[in-house]
Design a protein around this motif. Sequence first.
Motif, PDB file in Angstrom:
ATOM      1  N   GLU A 223      -1.255   8.740   6.370  1.00  0.00           N
ATOM      2  CA  GLU A 223      -1.294   7.511   7.182  1.00  0.00           C
ATOM      3  C   GLU A 223      -2.724   7.038   7.438  1.00  0.00           C
TER       4      GLU A 223
ATOM      5  N   LEU B  43       0.824  -1.206   0.000  1.00  0.00           N
ATOM      6  CA  LEU B  43       0.000   0.000   0.000  1.00  0.00           C
ATOM      7  C   LEU B  43       0.862   1.262   0.000  1.00  0.00           C
ATOM      8  N   SER B  44       1.964   1.231   0.730  1.00  0.00           N
ATOM      9  CA  SER B  44       2.866   2.382   0.756  1.00  0.00           C
ATOM     10  C   SER B  44       3.428   2.671  -0.630  1.00  0.00           C
TER      11      SER B  44
ATOM     12  N   ASP C 268      -0.906   9.075  -0.251  1.00  0.00           N
ATOM     13  CA  ASP C 268      -1.928   8.923   0.788  1.00  0.00           C
ATOM     14  C   ASP C 268      -1.349   9.192   2.172  1.00  0.00           C
TER      15      ASP C 268
ATOM     16  N   ALA D  20      -9.887   5.839  -0.388  1.00  0.00           N
ATOM     17  CA  ALA D  20      -9.686   4.849   0.663  1.00  0.00           C
ATOM     18  C   ALA D  20     -11.036   4.492   1.267  1.00  0.00           C
TER      19      ALA D  20
ATOM     20  N   SER E 275      -5.406   7.380   5.616  1.00  0.00           N
ATOM     21  CA  SER E 275      -5.964   6.757   4.422  1.00  0.00           C
ATOM     22  C   SER E 275      -5.372   5.374   4.194  1.00  0.00           C
ATOM     23  N   LEU E 276      -4.068   5.251   4.400  1.00  0.00           N
ATOM     24  CA  LEU E 276      -3.418   3.950   4.255  1.00  0.00           C
ATOM     25  C   LEU E 276      -3.979   2.951   5.267  1.00  0.00           C
ATOM     26  N   SER E 277      -4.239   3.423   6.471  1.00  0.00           N
ATOM     27  CA  SER E 277      -4.793   2.535   7.504  1.00  0.00           C
ATOM     28  C   SER E 277      -6.169   2.031   7.113  1.00  0.00           C
TER      29      SER E 277
ATOM     30  N   ARG F 134      -7.316   1.642   4.057  1.00  0.00           N
ATOM     31  CA  ARG F 134      -7.131   0.651   3.000  1.00  0.00           C
ATOM     32  C   ARG F 134      -6.645  -0.669   3.590  1.00  0.00           C
TER      33      ARG F 134
END
Length: 232
Positions: free
Chosen positions: A65, A56-57, A63, A150, A67-69, A71
């Motif tokens: 953090e 994802l990174s 994005d 996300a 938004s990444l979380s 996802r």
Amino acid sequence: MSTPLEDWIEQSFGTRPADTALFVRALTHSSHDGQSYERLEFLGDRVLGLVMAEWLSETFPDDPEGSLSKRFNALVTGAVCAAVARSIGAEARVRLGKQAQNDGAQHGDNVLGDVMEALLGALYRTAGLDAARAAVRRLWADRIQADDRAPQHPKSALQEWAAANRRAVPAYALVERSGPGHAPRFTVRVGVGKDEVTAEGASKQEAETAAATALLATLEAQAVPKRKKRRR
């Protein structure tokens, strides 16, 4: 299940193991004789988490953090792992005790999600991180949408809706736990003020998510006529 286990592993994960013992263990439920998948599930959960976070990174470099979380949490749920397990035919290979098999535990998200993580643990142990990374990226490929926003978890979405509309904080309560230990069913109630719904799931978290989804849909549907009325 006519395909030999070695061939199935190679087809599913892209590598042919010299020894299938760990994969047999990864497919073995605690109701069956022998060592179960639980320790491999513990390992595979961490392997999946690392590979997914890395992926994802790379895929969403802009994005934040949060938004990444979102996802990440949407991609590693038990339900998603179970869906991936079904896509490779793991359902037919799960080893269960007689009662658990009669109860259909091999079809449930709880068991299949655990099995998928255990298989990743076995793959990591036998072939290493590169093989596990390649397998996850192939098996989860159609679940990562680079152009989509996300995903918002239903519980977070419900809480945000309640705050935005000056409503009470959502309150969750476990109504009932039923079913055998290997295939439990949970009934959860969630309420926002006087509005409430109940929903079921194979885990408490799954039931809460289903309840949040249903209540949010109800609340948003109720709000539509009010907005139209105000426009007049």
